[in-house]
Enzyme design. Structure first.
Site, PDB file in Angstrom:
ATOM      1  CB  SER A  58     -17.390  58.574 -20.330  1.00  0.00           C
ATOM      2  OG  SER A  58     -16.252  58.201 -19.809  1.00  0.00           O
ATOM      3  N   GLY A  59     -17.976  60.615 -22.752  1.00  0.00           N
ATOM      4  CA  GLY A  59     -18.862  60.969 -23.633  1.00  0.00           C
ATOM      5  C   GLY A  59     -18.253  62.119 -24.384  1.00  0.00           C
ATOM      6  CG  HIS A  60     -17.341  65.281 -22.668  1.00  0.00           C
ATOM      7  ND1 HIS A  60     -18.428  65.846 -23.190  1.00  0.00           N
ATOM      8  CD2 HIS A  60     -17.257  65.156 -21.188  1.00  0.00           C
ATOM      9  CE1 HIS A  60     -19.340  66.178 -22.297  1.00  0.00           C
ATOM     10  NE2 HIS A  60     -18.621  65.698 -21.179  1.00  0.00           N
ATOM     11  CE  LYS A 110     -15.056  68.678 -18.979  1.00  0.00           C
ATOM     12  NZ  LYS A 110     -14.609  67.720 -18.404  1.00  0.00           N
ATOM     13  CG  ASP A 115     -16.260  67.308 -13.654  1.00  0.00           C
ATOM     14  OD1 ASP A 115     -16.468  66.066 -13.281  1.00  0.00           O
ATOM     15  OD2 ASP A 115     -16.181  67.922 -14.653  1.00  0.00           O
ATOM     16  CG  HIS A 222     -22.640  67.706 -19.584  1.00  0.00           C
ATOM     17  ND1 HIS A 222     -21.903  68.700 -19.305  1.00  0.00           N
ATOM     18  CD2 HIS A 222     -21.451  66.495 -19.614  1.00  0.00           C
ATOM     19  CE1 HIS A 222     -20.578  68.351 -18.946  1.00  0.00           C
ATOM     20  NE2 HIS A 222     -20.548  67.217 -19.194  1.00  0.00           N
ATOM     21  CG  ASP A 401     -24.743  59.084 -57.103  1.00  0.00           C
ATOM     22  OD1 ASP A 401     -25.525  59.376 -58.283  1.00  0.00           O
ATOM     23  OD2 ASP A 401     -23.643  59.502 -56.892  1.00  0.00           O
ATOM     24  N   GLY A 402     -28.590  59.095 -57.738  1.00  0.00           N
ATOM     25  CA  GLY A 402     -29.805  60.020 -57.548  1.00  0.00           C
ATOM     26  C   GLY A 402     -29.279  61.368 -57.688  1.00  0.00           C
ATOM     27  CB  CYS A 404     -28.393  61.415 -63.321  1.00  0.00           C
ATOM     28  SG  CYS A 404     -28.269  61.882 -65.098  1.00  0.00           S
TER      29      CYS A 404
END
Length: 458
Positions: A58-60, A110, A115, A222, A401-402, A404
């Site tokens: 997981s994480g992808h 993959k 895997d 990763h 918002d800085g 100007c």
């Protein structure tokens, strides 16, 4: 380095919670009881068809569960973050689709050691149970010009294989035919990534370090080491380096394309890049590829295979053909597949001509002295605004918002450009009208709520 902050309920349960979130918002998906396996809700429809299973750590996200649905994967097996799923869950997924009447199973994996090992062991167990199973290993990474013993890593190009295999399965092709077409298609794909920052596994520190002025080319999804580090550079520069590397004739990992070839382009957010940056990279990539004489048939832009919160992007190039385009365009209901227009990118008109203003007659005899006065006044105004840029920004930070001072600096530069063009009219009304148009076009208007000041354009 501190542990990165993440919105979780718990580190051990983050994958299960994430899968539940996907299932809850995707009525066409189901989870297999007792396993981190996502399956099509209409599993009965695959009877007599080849089932497609993929997965990995997981994480992808949205890979791989986001690509489960008619026209793509039958199911996806999720492991812990950046860790291959267990053999038992892979076998359970194979049994589930076999029980539903699948005419064979193709595992799309993959190219990573974990895997290949776990899916390979599951394949052997399933075959002993009488299931017809094949495994396609995808390695599309172009980072290493001389691939290591393990071969090319599998990254975002795998998503294109999901799509092609899914279309073939929906068309009723048999297992060996799908396996052969997928294997040939995978050889036409190349991917390369670049990162501006690391990612971090939940509960852990960042996987690597980059200086604030550095980027890394060719790293894995990763956080594995890439091929080189460079100082920060423009989007155009880094994209050119990436595409040159991916298509280098001396590289054994290259995408074998030449001028006149047709390609599919994927611009993939590795997780933490802003949409603004991603679109800039996409523009750079399209211009670079077209500059090499390549015909871009389709282009995808978004998050398709990520590396948690890594700020970076990968480019995937697939040498296309008429048959592959038909498979790419085939309908799918997978929740993560984007609505890609089925028309070529190259050759389209990208600019709408602007409707011209009603023109006013030019001055027959301009008043040169009056124009000189205008120039002198405008130059003094611009010089003052540019000198006050940071002071105005600092005042605006207390109430807005800085920006100007930066906004008025843009106005000053636009006025200077207009002065340099030599198109200043001497007639006072025309002068003021033209000046207002310059400001409206070049200077963003601040909202009243910023509390500092409105723009000159008002």
């Amino acid at each position: 380095m501190e542990v990165s902050k993440k919105l979780l309920n718990s580190v051990p349960g983050c994958v299960d919670d994430a899968l539940r979130g996907l299932i809850s918002c995707s009525p066409g998906l189901r989870v297999l009881q007792g396993h981190r396996v996502v399956l099509r809700a209409d599993l009965e429809r695959i009877k007599g068809q080849v089932a497609l299973l993929s997965g990995g750590g997981s994480g992808h996200e949205p890979a791989h569960a986001g690509y489960v649905g008619p026209g793509m994967l039958t199911g996806a097996i999720a492991g812990p973050v950046f860790t291959s799923p267990p053999v038992g869950s892979i076998v359970a997924a194979i049994r589930a689709v076999a029980y539903a009447g699948a005419a064979g199973v193709l595992l799309i994996v993959k190219n990573y050691t974990g895997d290949r090992l776990n899916f390979g062991l599951a394949l052997e167990r399933a075959r002993r149970e009488g299931v017809d199973v094949e495994m396609a290993v995808i390695g599309d990474d172009c980072a290493f010009t001389s691939p290591r013993k393990a071969g090319r890593r599998g990254i975002c190009g795998t998503v294109l294989i999901h799509k092609i295999a899914g279309a073939l399965a929906e068309q009723g092709k048999h297992l060996q035919e799908i396996f052969q077409i997928v294997t040939e298609a995978a050889a036409r794909i190349g991917t390369l990534g670049v990162s501006l920052s690391p990612c971090s596994v939940p509960g852990s520190r960042p996987t690597f370090q980059l200086a604030v002025d550095e980027l890394e080319i060719g790293l894995g999804i990763h956080g594995e080491a890439g091929v080189r580090r460079d100082k920060m550079m423009s989007s155009d520069q880094i994209v050119k380096i990436m595409i040159d590397h991916m298509t280098d004739p001396v590289s054994q990992s290259r995408v074998n394309v030449k001028s006149g070839d047709s390609v599919i382009l994927v611009v993939n957010n590795l997780g933490g890049l802003s949409c603004l940056e991603l679109q800039i990279v996409a523009d750079s990539a399209v211009r670079c590829l077209e500059g090499k004489g390549l015909q871009i048939e389709r282009a995808m832009l978004g998050s398709f295979m990520t590396a948690l919160e890594m700020s970076g992007v990968s480019l995937t190039i697939m040498k296309s053909s008429e048959e592959l385009l038909k498979l790419y365009d085939y309908e799918t209901a997978a929740p993560a597949w984007p609505p890609v227009p089925r028309i070529p990118v190259t050759g389209q008109t990208r600019i709408f001509p602007c409707v011209p203003e009603s023109t006013q007659p030019k001055e027959l005899v301009p008043d040169v002295k009056r124009v000189q006065v205008y120039r002198h006044i405008l130059e003094n105004i611009c010089k003052t605004l540019l000198s006050l840029e940071e002071e105005l920004n600092e005042l605006d930070r207390a109430a807005g918002d800085g920006d100007c001072g930066s906004t008025h600096a843009r106005a000053a530069q636009a006025i200077r450009d207009w002065i340099s063009s030599g198109e200043i009219p001497s007639h006072s009304a025309r002068f003021l009208t033209t000046l207002s148009h310059v400001l409206l076009e070049k200077m963003a208007i601040q909202s009243v709520s910023d509390g500092c000041c409105k723009s000159l354009a008002e």
